[in-house]
Design an enzyme around this catalytic site. Structure first.
Site, PDB file in Angstrom:
ATOM      1  N   ASP A  66      -6.945   4.544  -4.626  1.00 54.55           N
ATOM      2  CA  ASP A  66      -7.620   4.426  -3.328  1.00 54.55           C
ATOM      3  C   ASP A  66      -8.219   5.815  -3.090  1.00 54.55           C
ATOM      4  O   ASP A  66      -8.411   6.582  -4.055  1.00 54.55           O
ATOM      5  CB  ASP A  66      -6.622   4.019  -2.232  1.00 54.55           C
ATOM      6  CG  ASP A  66      -7.312   3.642  -0.910  1.00 54.55           C
ATOM      7  OD1 ASP A  66      -7.814   2.517  -0.799  1.00 54.55           O
ATOM      8  OD2 ASP A  66      -7.356   4.473   0.017  1.00 54.55           O
ATOM      9  N   LYS A 124       0.863  -1.187   0.000  1.00 52.97           N
ATOM     10  CA  LYS A 124       0.000   0.000   0.000  1.00 52.97           C
ATOM     11  C   LYS A 124       0.894   1.229   0.000  1.00 52.97           C
ATOM     12  O   LYS A 124       2.049   1.162   0.429  1.00 52.97           O
ATOM     13  CB  LYS A 124      -0.882   0.014   1.252  1.00 52.97           C
ATOM     14  CG  LYS A 124      -2.089   0.908   1.154  1.00 52.97           C
ATOM     15  CD  LYS A 124      -3.266   0.252   0.435  1.00 52.97           C
ATOM     16  CE  LYS A 124      -4.370   1.240   0.171  1.00 52.97           C
ATOM     17  NZ  LYS A 124      -5.563   0.591  -0.403  1.00 52.97           N
TER      18      LYS A 124
HETATM   19  P1  NDP Z   1     -12.805   8.159  -3.029  1.00 51.97           P
HETATM   20  O1  NDP Z   1     -11.708   9.133  -2.815  1.00 51.97           O
HETATM   21  O2  NDP Z   1     -13.329   7.946  -4.402  1.00 51.97           O
HETATM   22  O3  NDP Z   1     -14.042   8.512  -2.084  1.00 51.97           O
HETATM   23  C1  NDP Z   1     -13.897   8.575  -0.705  1.00 51.97           C
HETATM   24  C2  NDP Z   1     -15.229   9.006  -0.115  1.00 51.97           C
HETATM   25  O4  NDP Z   1     -15.152   8.865   1.299  1.00 51.97           O
HETATM   26  C3  NDP Z   1     -15.547  10.458  -0.394  1.00 51.97           C
HETATM   27  O5  NDP Z   1     -16.937  10.623  -0.465  1.00 51.97           O
HETATM   28  C4  NDP Z   1     -14.964  11.167   0.828  1.00 51.97           C
HETATM   29  O6  NDP Z   1     -15.561  12.416   1.133  1.00 51.97           O
HETATM   30  C5  NDP Z   1     -15.284  10.150   1.922  1.00 51.97           C
HETATM   31  N1  NDP Z   1     -14.299  10.306   2.997  1.00 51.97           N
HETATM   32  C6  NDP Z   1     -12.958  10.134   2.911  1.00 51.97           C
HETATM   33  N2  NDP Z   1     -12.361  10.385   4.083  1.00 51.97           N
HETATM   34  C7  NDP Z   1     -13.355  10.728   4.928  1.00 51.97           C
HETATM   35  C8  NDP Z   1     -13.390  11.091   6.285  1.00 51.97           C
HETATM   36  N3  NDP Z   1     -12.277  11.162   7.018  1.00 51.97           N
HETATM   37  N4  NDP Z   1     -14.617  11.344   6.822  1.00 51.97           N
HETATM   38  C9  NDP Z   1     -15.748  11.261   6.085  1.00 51.97           C
HETATM   39  N5  NDP Z   1     -15.774  10.927   4.788  1.00 51.97           N
HETATM   40  C10 NDP Z   1     -14.600  10.663   4.227  1.00 51.97           C
HETATM   41  O7  NDP Z   1     -12.258   6.776  -2.421  1.00 51.97           O
HETATM   42  P2  NDP Z   1     -12.753   5.298  -2.681  1.00 51.97           P
HETATM   43  O8  NDP Z   1     -14.218   5.273  -2.912  1.00 51.97           O
HETATM   44  O9  NDP Z   1     -11.855   4.691  -3.684  1.00 51.97           O
HETATM   45  O10 NDP Z   1     -12.405   4.603  -1.291  1.00 51.97           O
HETATM   46  C11 NDP Z   1     -13.332   4.551  -0.204  1.00 51.97           C
HETATM   47  C12 NDP Z   1     -12.927   3.446   0.751  1.00 51.97           C
HETATM   48  O11 NDP Z   1     -12.906   2.196   0.064  1.00 51.97           O
HETATM   49  C13 NDP Z   1     -11.535   3.595   1.368  1.00 51.97           C
HETATM   50  O12 NDP Z   1     -11.549   3.059   2.674  1.00 51.97           O
HETATM   51  C14 NDP Z   1     -10.680   2.719   0.477  1.00 51.97           C
HETATM   52  O13 NDP Z   1      -9.511   2.261   1.139  1.00 51.97           O
HETATM   53  C15 NDP Z   1     -11.641   1.573   0.217  1.00 51.97           C
HETATM   54  N6  NDP Z   1     -11.339   0.760  -0.949  1.00 51.97           N
HETATM   55  C16 NDP Z   1     -11.279   1.306  -2.197  1.00 51.97           C
HETATM   56  C17 NDP Z   1     -11.020   0.505  -3.280  1.00 51.97           C
HETATM   57  C18 NDP Z   1     -11.056   1.020  -4.672  1.00 51.97           C
HETATM   58  O14 NDP Z   1     -11.006   0.209  -5.594  1.00 51.97           O
HETATM   59  N7  NDP Z   1     -11.190   2.308  -4.905  1.00 51.97           N
HETATM   60  C19 NDP Z   1     -10.708  -0.928  -3.122  1.00 51.97           C
HETATM   61  C20 NDP Z   1     -10.881  -1.417  -1.774  1.00 51.97           C
HETATM   62  C21 NDP Z   1     -11.152  -0.576  -0.744  1.00 51.97           C
HETATM   63  P3  NDP Z   1     -14.751  13.775   0.820  1.00 51.97           P
HETATM   64  O15 NDP Z   1     -14.713  13.883  -0.655  1.00 51.97           O
HETATM   65  O16 NDP Z   1     -15.538  14.826   1.484  1.00 51.97           O
HETATM   66  O17 NDP Z   1     -13.376  13.578   1.423  1.00 51.97           O
END
Ligand code: NDP
Length: 449
Positions: free
Chosen positions: A169, A129
């Site tokens: 991510d 990671k």
């Molecule tokens: P994105 O950056 O596309 O979206 C993240 C979302 O989560 C946004 O809506 C963001 O809001 C919100 N968010 C992030 N940090 C916070 C916080 N501290 N408090 C509240 N809301 C928060 O990321 P992903 O959708 O790719 O990833 C989301 C999760 O899924 C993560 O945990 C990631 O590790 C996991 N994941 C992702 C994979 C992938 O293929 N993309 C694979 C496996 C797991 P804002 O824009 O306001 O920050």
């Protein structure tokens, strides 16, 4: 105390002493270690080989300076990381996160989880990671590009199609992967599958964008099936509104459920008519807007700002935490249970605290832990690597069908492992054990390395 418990407790004490300030990493390790006690009771040779103490120490941690110039001509500096955790079963594989909260503890917890997740997919990929404390919010495309180019200038020395294959991510989507790939190619003069999540015109796989969200829903479908239920007519809460949340919502709607709430870090939207996916995609994928703007398009929807009641206070049958770590605590879990929630599948990594998971188990809520439920993204990344090596793209339907099969297998393997070790229905234990056993066997076969 059994021999297994004694061994696991002893190693955990050392891990705590050596990583005292890494709260997220210790949380992830504690959850896995607890599950592995019966494995060490059954296979004492892994104690003799001190396998756990080796596994919990990353093979390599790279931390580096990322200097770049902003649009005002000011020099900015961020810190970059790549944790190459385990190459026991394949090249290091795992995403890059760009978010101001990123530190070594967060990257290590994510890398540690990734080892087991990648093993569960059945694909030949190790665990890694990376990321940076860079905040992409409010930056221009040019600033994002300059940052990505600087980040890759160092990272390129440590990765490769057969060594380490990063992906996206939080904060790293198609735009960032494009800039990172362009710079890698320029530095190395190689057109290889060194990153996944690439655009479709330059080696990306169909279904990769959708894979994590779709996969979490496919996994939940298996959990519901085991209870004699399906998605028809069910309501769901999906936290976040990024890549994972959007495509979990899309698949839930396709399978007959209604998602009534989504969020971002500024608050959440409740729409009793069901979240309108076109609006959500337009706001988040095109405009990169805040979620409150949804109410301009759908005035009957209600916005609750962060700091008020949490998204988990909404009444719904299903919950999909798809935002970030520790976003769902014990109190939230109790509220979900009191409101009749029957299943929780984690799209995000470690979104539920250990206390929340204990509530799910106590209340008989089906619980799909991240390393099983969100493994669809990395699974399709491995399929992207296969297509890149073959120089042959597969159709959306082909990849989607493979994803579905992989998620079903992960569910079945985790459920079977839970049963074998006397904890039927405990998919946390099942996923940890099933993921661990393959890695352990590989490590054992390869000697003390
Ligand atoms: P994105 O950056 O596309 O979206 C993240 C979302 O989560 C946004 O809506 C963001 O809001 C919100 N968010 C992030 N940090 C916070 C916080 N501290 N408090 C509240 N809301 C928060 O990321 P992903 O959708 O790719 O990833 C989301 C999760 O899924 C993560 O945990 C990631 O590790 C996991 N994941 C992702 C994979 C992938 O293929 N993309 C694979 C496996 C797991 P804002 O824009 O306001 O920050």
């Amino acid at each position: 105390m059994t021999k297994g418990r004694e061994y696991v407790a002893g190693v955990f004490e050392k891990v705590k002493a050596n990583n005292a300030h890494e709260a997220e990493f210790l949380q992830a390790v504690e959850e896995v270690f607890e599950s592995l006690v019966p494995v060490f009771d059954k296979y004492p040779k892994y104690i003799e080989e001190n396998l756990l103490e080796r596994l919990v120490e990353p093979e390599r941690i790279i931390s580096f300076r990322v200097p770049w110039v902003d649009d005002q001509g000011q020099v900015q500096v961020n810190r970059g990381y790549r944790v190459q955790f385990s190459s026991a079963i394949g090249p290091y594989k795992g995403g890059l996160r760009f978010h101001p909260s990123v530190n070594q503890s967060i990257i290590k917890f994510l890398g540690f989880e990734q080892i087991f997740k990648n093993s569960l997919t059945g694909q030949p990929i190790g665990g890694g990671k990376g990321g940076s404390n860079f905040d992409p919010k409010g930056k221009s495309d040019q600033e994002i590009m300059r940052f990505c180019q600087s980040f890759m200038t160092e990272l390129s020395k440590h990765i490769g199609a057969d060594t380490d294959v990063p992906a996206g991510d939080i904060g790293v989507g198609g735009r960032e992967i494009g800039y990172l790939y362009g710079q890698y190619k320029r530095l190395r003069n190689e057109y290889t599958g060194v990153l996944t999540g690439k655009g479709l015109t330059y080696g990306g796989s169909l279904t990769r964008t959708e894979a994590t969200g779709y996969g979490a829903v496919y996994f939940a479908e298996q959990m519901l099936k085991a209870r004699g239920e399906d998605f028809a007519g069910k309501t769901a809460i999906v936290s976040g509104s990024g890549n994972v949340a959007i495509y979990a919502t899309e698949k839930l709607h396709q399978l007959g459920a209604k998602v009534v709430a989504v969020s971002d870090s500024s608050g959440y939207i409740y729409d009793e008519n069901g979240i309108d996916l076109d609006t959500l995609k337009q706001l988040k994928e095109v405009e990169r807007a805040r979620i409150v703007k949804y109410t301009e398009h759908h005035p009957s929807a209600v916005f609750t700002p962060a700091g008020g009641p949490s998204i988990w206070t909404i009444e719904a049958d299903l919950a999909f935490p798809c935002a970030t770590q520790n976003e769902l605590n014990e109190e939230d879990a109790k509220t979900l249970a009191a409101n009749g929630c029957i299943a929780v599948a984690e799209g995000a990594n470690m979104p539920s605290t250990l206390e929340a998971i204990a509530v799910f188990h106590k209340e008989g809520i089906s619980f799909g832990p991240a390393k099983a439920a969100n493994a669809g993204g990395v699974a399709v990344s491995a399929l992207e690597m296969a297509q890149n090596s073959q120089r042959t793209p597969w159709t959306f339907e082909e990849v989607d069908a493979k994803l579905y099969g992989i998620m079903k297998d992960i569910y079945e393997n985790a459920a079977a492992a839970a049963q074998e070790f006397g904890q039927e229905g405990n998919l946390v234990l099942g996923a940890n054990v099933a993921g661990f056993l393959k890695v352990a066997e590989a490590m054992s076969a390869q000697g003390v390395v």
